[in-house]
Design an enzyme around this catalytic site. Structure first.
Site, PDB file in Angstrom:
ATOM      1  N   PRO A 279      97.627  98.614  -6.213  1.00  8.60           N
ATOM      2  CA  PRO A 279      99.190  98.790  -6.958  1.00  8.60           C
ATOM      3  C   PRO A 279      99.582  99.960  -6.654  1.00  8.60           C
ATOM      4  O   PRO A 279     100.776  99.447  -6.733  1.00  8.60           O
ATOM      5  CB  PRO A 279      98.721  98.553  -8.669  1.00  8.60           C
ATOM      6  CG  PRO A 279      96.567  98.395  -8.407  1.00  8.60           C
ATOM      7  CD  PRO A 279      96.022  98.911  -7.676  1.00  8.60           C
TER       8      PRO A 279
ATOM      9  N   ASP B 127     112.089  82.909  11.742  1.00  4.24           N
ATOM     10  CA  ASP B 127     110.784  83.686  10.361  1.00  4.24           C
ATOM     11  C   ASP B 127     112.439  84.232   9.734  1.00  4.24           C
ATOM     12  O   ASP B 127     112.335  85.369  10.457  1.00  4.24           O
ATOM     13  CB  ASP B 127     110.102  84.701  10.106  1.00  4.24           C
ATOM     14  CG  ASP B 127     108.417  83.824  11.064  1.00  4.24           C
ATOM     15  OD1 ASP B 127     108.598  82.452  10.861  1.00  4.24           O
ATOM     16  OD2 ASP B 127     108.201  84.835  11.054  1.00  4.24           O
TER      17      ASP B 127
ATOM     18  N   ARG C 190      98.695  84.924  11.569  1.00  2.53           N
ATOM     19  CA  ARG C 190     100.086  83.650  12.286  1.00  2.53           C
ATOM     20  C   ARG C 190     100.535  84.393  13.211  1.00  2.53           C
ATOM     21  O   ARG C 190     101.305  83.412  13.933  1.00  2.53           O
ATOM     22  CB  ARG C 190     100.473  83.042  10.607  1.00  2.53           C
ATOM     23  CG  ARG C 190     101.815  84.227  10.392  1.00  2.53           C
ATOM     24  CD  ARG C 190     102.181  83.479   9.212  1.00  2.53           C
ATOM     25  NE  ARG C 190     103.802  82.482   9.685  1.00  2.53           N
ATOM     26  CZ  ARG C 190     104.447  83.063   9.807  1.00  2.53           C
ATOM     27  NH1 ARG C 190     104.984  84.191  10.207  1.00  2.53           N
ATOM     28  NH2 ARG C 190     105.443  82.308  10.085  1.00  2.53           N
TER      29      ARG C 190
ATOM     30  N   GLU D 218      88.868  99.661 -11.900  1.00  2.18           N
ATOM     31  CA  GLU D 218      90.369 100.865 -12.020  1.00  2.18           C
ATOM     32  C   GLU D 218      90.534 101.457 -10.901  1.00  2.18           C
ATOM     33  O   GLU D 218      92.083 101.574 -11.218  1.00  2.18           O
ATOM     34  CB  GLU D 218      89.998 101.291 -13.550  1.00  2.18           C
ATOM     35  CG  GLU D 218      90.352 101.187 -14.766  1.00  2.18           C
ATOM     36  CD  GLU D 218      91.195 100.114 -14.983  1.00  2.18           C
ATOM     37  OE1 GLU D 218      92.888 100.541 -15.069  1.00  2.18           O
ATOM     38  OE2 GLU D 218      91.465  98.870 -15.144  1.00  2.18           O
TER      39      GLU D 218
HETATM   40  C1  9D3 Z   1      95.891 100.191 -15.986  1.00  6.59           C
HETATM   41  C2  9D3 Z   1      96.191 100.874 -14.675  1.00  6.59           C
HETATM   42  N1  9D3 Z   1      96.234  99.892 -13.925  1.00  6.59           N
HETATM   43  C3  9D3 Z   1      97.447  99.891 -12.777  1.00  6.59           C
HETATM   44  C4  9D3 Z   1      98.263  98.446 -12.887  1.00  6.59           C
HETATM   45  C5  9D3 Z   1      94.252 100.036 -13.206  1.00  6.59           C
HETATM   46  C6  9D3 Z   1      94.181  98.836 -11.869  1.00  6.59           C
HETATM   47  C7  9D3 Z   1      94.793  97.704 -12.282  1.00  6.59           C
HETATM   48  C8  9D3 Z   1      94.636  96.676 -11.225  1.00  6.59           C
HETATM   49  C9  9D3 Z   1      93.616  98.634 -10.704  1.00  6.59           C
HETATM   50  C10 9D3 Z   1      93.250  98.140  -9.717  1.00  6.59           C
HETATM   51  C11 9D3 Z   1      93.529  96.135 -10.198  1.00  6.59           C
HETATM   52  C12 9D3 Z   1      93.140  96.213  -9.438  1.00  6.59           C
HETATM   53  N2  9D3 Z   1      94.228  95.437  -8.551  1.00  6.59           N
HETATM   54  C13 9D3 Z   1      94.018  96.115  -7.043  1.00  6.59           C
HETATM   55  O1  9D3 Z   1      93.452  95.692  -6.798  1.00  6.59           O
HETATM   56  C14 9D3 Z   1      95.440  95.523  -6.188  1.00  6.59           C
HETATM   57  C15 9D3 Z   1      96.901  95.165  -5.940  1.00  6.59           C
HETATM   58  C16 9D3 Z   1      96.906  94.669  -7.573  1.00  6.59           C
HETATM   59  O2  9D3 Z   1      96.904  94.627  -8.937  1.00  6.59           O
HETATM   60  N3  9D3 Z   1      98.973  94.072  -7.236  1.00  6.59           N
HETATM   61  C17 9D3 Z   1      99.284  94.251  -6.236  1.00  6.59           C
HETATM   62  N4  9D3 Z   1      98.728  94.998  -5.283  1.00  6.59           N
HETATM   63  C18 9D3 Z   1      97.396  94.864  -5.139  1.00  6.59           C
HETATM   64  S1  9D3 Z   1      96.707  95.785  -3.776  1.00  6.59           S
HETATM   65  C19 9D3 Z   1      95.383  95.838  -4.472  1.00  6.59           C
END
Ligand code: 9D3
Length: 250
Positions: free
Chosen positions: A89, A169, A154, A116
């Site tokens: 994230p 696209d 794709r 996490e």
């Molecule tokens: C409380 C902090 N959290 C961050 C918002 C911790 C957390 C939540 C969910 C850490 C990892 C995740 C799992 N998400 C992913 O691994 C992830 C992800 C996403 O949640 N949103 C957008 N892109 C991606 S790429 C990997």
């Protein structure tokens, strides 16, 4: 092109790789995908791949040891160098420019996070790029990894029936796509809202192209004005485009 995916949930991948227009690219090996279950790469008798965070707090952290073992196994099997992409994230948002860059290379190693997060020391020592799908919270990096694989597949030769589809696209052009219509020409009882715009029935290909361009410009200006600014800065707007936009901006 070869992708090695390190994940705790390899079963999430197969259904997506065996359907749709991209299926042939994956099944022929044009885009080869190998799945590596992180849990197969731990020495721990309980096959533990995670533990509680130092300093306390919620959630679990993926351990350096299984990650380094899995990565070593992947690198040994691949032979040649490949970038390690981590889905997180906190990563840089995936866009079509990144997709094109990945599609023009020999592939990559994709690491899907869960819980996490991942011990920062593994990230610092091994990860080349961190990528996010956008500002919303998923339960892991598997769907973002699949999204990237789909977007790359794709673009491969032979995936889209008509090679013009690539050039059109929306994000290759930097504008949102225009609306599309097919049969019937009029939905019974739906009035104007159920009738295909007359210009598309005119047979005048110059007028049709201009109408589509104007619909793209108007929609992009309303919904994604930053894309209009970027297209302008890149010199992708013609004087005709600018004249049309000027009629909207007042
Ligand atoms: C409380 C902090 N959290 C961050 C918002 C911790 C957390 C939540 C969910 C850490 C990892 C995740 C799992 N998400 C992913 O691994 C992830 C992800 C996403 O949640 N949103 C957008 N892109 C991606 S790429 C990997």
């Amino acid at each position: 092109m070869r992708f090695d995916v390190i994940t705790l949930f390899p079963n999430l991948f197969a259904p997506h790789l065996s359907e749709g227009v991209t299926r042939r690219a994956f099944e022929s090996g044009q885009v080869e995908v190998r799945l590596w279950n992180l849990r197969d790469h731990t020495d721990d008798p309980h096959r533990r791949v995670d533990d509680r965070p130092y300093g306390g707090g919620p959630g679990m952290v993926l351990l350096v040891e299984p990650l380094e073992r899995a990565l070593a196994a992947v690198r040994a099997a691949r032979g040649e160098a490949a970038p390690l992409l981590h889905f997180s994230p906190t990563g840089r948002r995936i866009d079509q420019a990144l997709v094109q860059e990945v599609a023009s290379g020999g592939g990559a190693i994709l690491l899907c996070g869960r819980y996490e997060g991942i011990d920062q020391r593994f990230l610092d020592r091994h990860v080349d790029v961190e990528l996010s799908l956008g500002d919303f919270v998923l339960s892991g990096g598997e769907l973002p990894a699949l999204a990237l694989l789909d977007a790359v597949a794709r673009l491969q030769d032979g995936v889209l029936g008509d090679s013009r589809s690539h050039a059109q696209d929306s994000f290759s052009q930097g504008l949102l796509d225009c609306p599309h219509y097919s049969r019937p020409e009029a939905l019974p009882g739906a009035g104007d809202a159920g009738t295909v715009p007359a210009v598309l029935m005119s047979g005048n290909h110059g007028q049709i192209a201009r109408w589509r361009r104007e619909r793209s410009l108007a929609l992009t200006l309303r919904r994604r004005p930053e894309l209009i600014a970027a297209a302008r800065a890149a010199g992708r707007l013609s004087p005709t485009d600018e004249s049309y936009l000027a009629t909207l901006e007042q």
